[in-house]
Design a protein around this motif. Sequence first.
Motif, short mmCIF file in Angstrom:
data_model
loop_
_atom_site.label_atom_id
_atom_site.label_comp_id
_atom_site.label_asym_id
_atom_site.label_seq_id
_atom_site.Cartn_x
_atom_site.Cartn_y
_atom_site.Cartn_z
N ASN A 1 20.20 66.81 68.32
CA ASN A 1 21.49 66.64 67.69
C ASN A 1 21.37 66.75 66.17
N LYS A 2 22.35 67.40 65.53
CA LYS A 2 22.27 67.56 64.06
C LYS A 2 22.34 66.22 63.34
N ASN A 3 22.97 65.22 63.95
CA ASN A 3 23.04 63.90 63.32
C ASN A 3 21.65 63.26 63.21
N TYR A 4 20.81 63.51 64.19
CA TYR A 4 19.44 63.00 64.11
C TYR A 4 18.67 63.69 62.99
N PHE B 1 27.38 60.17 60.13
CA PHE B 1 26.74 61.01 61.14
C PHE B 1 26.25 60.12 62.27
N SER C 1 24.58 57.26 56.17
CA SER C 1 24.28 58.36 57.09
C SER C 1 24.62 57.99 58.52
N HIS C 2 24.31 56.75 58.88
CA HIS C 2 24.65 56.28 60.22
C HIS C 2 26.17 56.23 60.43
N VAL D 1 24.99 58.37 65.63
CA VAL D 1 24.20 58.75 66.79
C VAL D 1 24.57 57.89 67.99
#
Length: 160
Positions: free
Chosen positions: A2-5, A48, A44-45, A50
Amino acid sequence: MNKNYIVLSIAYLIFAIPLSVMDSRKFRISLPLLFAGSLVLVLSHIFFPVMPLTSWLKNLSVALVSSFLVYFCTRILTADGLGFGDMFFGMYSAVFTGFYMNMVATVFAALLGVLYYLLLALMSRIKKGQSVHRPIFAIPFVPFITAGSLLAFFLFRFIA
Protein backbone atom coordinates in the motif's frame (compact mmCIF):
# COMPACT_ATOMS: atom_id res chain seq x y z
CA MET A 1 2.41 -2.81 -0.77
CA ASN A 2 0.00 0.00 0.00
CA LYS A 3 1.27 3.52 -0.81
CA ASN A 4 0.34 4.64 2.71
CA TYR A 5 2.88 2.20 4.13
CA ILE A 6 5.54 3.64 1.84
CA VAL A 7 4.71 7.21 2.91
CA LEU A 8 4.84 6.14 6.56
CA SER A 9 8.20 4.40 6.06
CA ILE A 10 9.68 7.45 4.35
CA ALA A 11 8.39 9.74 7.12
CA TYR A 12 10.03 7.44 9.69
CA LEU A 13 13.35 7.15 7.86
CA ILE A 14 13.70 10.91 7.22
CA PHE A 15 14.22 11.31 10.95
CA ALA A 16 15.47 7.87 12.00
CA ILE A 17 18.53 7.83 9.74
CA PRO A 18 19.98 11.19 10.90
CA LEU A 19 19.23 10.30 14.52
CA SER A 20 20.95 6.93 14.10
CA VAL A 21 24.02 8.57 12.61
CA MET A 22 24.01 11.17 15.38
CA ASP A 23 23.82 8.46 18.06
CA SER A 24 26.58 6.47 16.38
CA ARG A 25 28.92 9.45 16.38
CA LYS A 26 28.11 11.26 19.62
CA PHE A 27 26.09 8.80 21.75
CA ARG A 28 23.47 11.55 21.88
CA ILE A 29 20.42 12.40 19.81
CA SER A 30 18.60 15.65 19.15
CA LEU A 31 15.36 15.62 21.12
CA PRO A 32 13.84 18.51 19.10
CA LEU A 33 14.49 16.52 15.91
CA LEU A 34 12.98 13.43 17.54
CA PHE A 35 9.85 15.31 18.60
CA ALA A 36 9.53 16.85 15.13
CA GLY A 37 9.77 13.36 13.68
CA SER A 38 7.06 12.16 16.06
CA LEU A 39 4.78 14.97 14.93
CA VAL A 40 5.44 14.12 11.26
CA LEU A 41 4.70 10.44 11.94
CA VAL A 42 1.43 11.24 13.70
CA LEU A 43 0.38 13.51 10.84
CA SER A 44 1.38 10.82 8.35
CA HIS A 45 -0.83 8.33 10.14
CA ILE A 46 -3.72 10.82 10.06
CA PHE A 47 -3.39 11.84 6.41
CA PHE A 48 -2.25 8.44 5.09
CA PRO A 49 -4.13 5.99 7.33
CA VAL A 50 -3.23 2.33 7.38
CA MET A 51 -6.15 1.49 9.71
CA PRO A 52 -9.22 3.29 11.04
CA LEU A 53 -8.33 6.27 13.23
CA THR A 54 -9.99 4.97 16.41
CA SER A 55 -8.19 1.63 16.12
CA TRP A 56 -4.92 3.41 15.41
CA LEU A 57 -5.31 5.67 18.47
CA LYS A 58 -5.92 2.65 20.74
CA ASN A 59 -2.98 0.82 19.19
CA LEU A 60 -0.80 3.92 19.52
CA SER A 61 -1.59 4.48 23.18
CA VAL A 62 -0.82 0.84 24.07
CA ALA A 63 2.34 0.95 21.93
CA LEU A 64 3.63 4.11 23.60
CA VAL A 65 2.97 2.91 27.13
CA SER A 66 4.43 -0.55 26.53
CA SER A 67 7.48 0.88 24.76
CA PHE A 68 8.10 3.32 27.60
CA LEU A 69 7.82 0.55 30.18
CA VAL A 70 10.11 -1.85 28.31
CA TYR A 71 12.85 0.74 27.71
CA PHE A 72 12.50 2.32 31.16
CA CYS A 73 12.80 -1.08 32.87
CA THR A 74 15.79 -1.86 30.67
CA ARG A 75 17.32 1.45 31.69
CA ILE A 76 16.88 0.59 35.36
CA LEU A 77 18.14 -2.99 34.98
CA THR A 78 21.25 -1.90 33.09
CA ALA A 79 22.14 0.80 35.66
CA ASP A 80 21.49 3.62 33.17
CA GLY A 81 23.26 1.76 30.37
CA LEU A 82 20.37 2.68 28.11
CA GLY A 83 20.03 6.43 27.75
CA PHE A 84 16.94 8.59 27.79
CA GLY A 85 17.44 9.26 24.08
CA ASP A 86 17.23 5.53 23.39
CA MET A 87 14.08 5.35 25.49
CA PHE A 88 12.43 8.25 23.64
CA PHE A 89 13.55 6.87 20.28
CA GLY A 90 11.94 3.55 21.20
CA MET A 91 8.69 5.43 21.74
CA TYR A 92 9.18 7.19 18.38
CA SER A 93 9.56 3.79 16.74
CA ALA A 94 6.37 2.65 18.51
CA VAL A 95 4.51 5.44 16.69
CA PHE A 96 5.84 4.00 13.44
CA THR A 97 5.24 0.30 14.10
CA GLY A 98 2.30 0.05 16.48
CA PHE A 99 2.02 -2.24 19.47
CA TYR A 100 2.59 -5.78 18.17
CA MET A 101 5.28 -4.86 15.69
CA ASN A 102 7.00 -2.72 18.31
CA MET A 103 7.41 -5.67 20.64
CA VAL A 104 8.91 -7.72 17.80
CA ALA A 105 11.05 -4.73 16.76
CA THR A 106 12.41 -4.42 20.30
CA VAL A 107 13.42 -8.09 20.30
CA PHE A 108 15.08 -7.66 16.89
CA ALA A 109 16.90 -4.53 18.13
CA ALA A 110 18.16 -6.35 21.22
CA LEU A 111 19.35 -9.33 19.17
CA LEU A 112 21.12 -7.09 16.66
CA GLY A 113 22.73 -5.11 19.49
CA VAL A 114 23.96 -8.28 21.21
CA LEU A 115 25.36 -9.66 17.95
CA TYR A 116 27.17 -6.38 17.31
CA TYR A 117 28.54 -6.36 20.87
CA LEU A 118 29.78 -9.94 20.51
CA LEU A 119 31.41 -9.07 17.20
CA LEU A 120 33.21 -6.11 18.83
CA ALA A 121 34.33 -8.28 21.74
CA LEU A 122 35.60 -10.98 19.37
CA MET A 123 37.48 -8.45 17.24
CA SER A 124 39.01 -6.88 20.35
CA ARG A 125 40.04 -10.28 21.65
CA ILE A 126 41.67 -11.25 18.35
CA LYS A 127 43.40 -7.88 18.05
CA LYS A 128 44.86 -7.99 21.57
CA GLY A 129 45.47 -11.75 21.63
CA GLN A 130 44.06 -12.07 25.14
CA SER A 131 41.63 -14.72 26.26
CA VAL A 132 40.84 -13.58 29.81
CA HIS A 133 40.00 -9.90 29.57
CA ARG A 134 36.37 -9.13 28.68
CA PRO A 135 36.14 -5.47 27.73
CA ILE A 136 32.91 -3.57 28.09
CA PHE A 137 31.96 -1.52 25.08
CA ALA A 138 29.46 1.27 24.90
CA ILE A 139 27.35 0.86 21.80
CA PRO A 140 24.83 3.28 20.31
CA PHE A 141 21.42 1.62 20.43
CA VAL A 142 19.35 3.92 18.18
CA PRO A 143 20.66 2.31 14.95
CA PHE A 144 19.59 -1.09 16.26
CA ILE A 145 16.13 0.20 17.21
CA THR A 146 15.83 1.62 13.68
CA ALA A 147 16.94 -1.64 12.07
CA GLY A 148 14.67 -3.70 14.32
CA SER A 149 11.69 -1.47 13.56
CA LEU A 150 12.24 -1.64 9.82
CA LEU A 151 12.76 -5.39 9.94
CA ALA A 152 9.58 -5.93 11.94
CA PHE A 153 7.57 -3.45 9.85
CA PHE A 154 8.45 -5.03 6.51
CA LEU A 155 8.32 -8.56 7.87
CA PHE A 156 4.74 -8.00 9.07
CA ARG A 157 3.79 -6.36 5.76
CA PHE A 158 5.03 -9.26 3.66
CA ILE A 159 3.60 -11.94 5.95
CA ALA A 160 0.18 -10.31 6.46
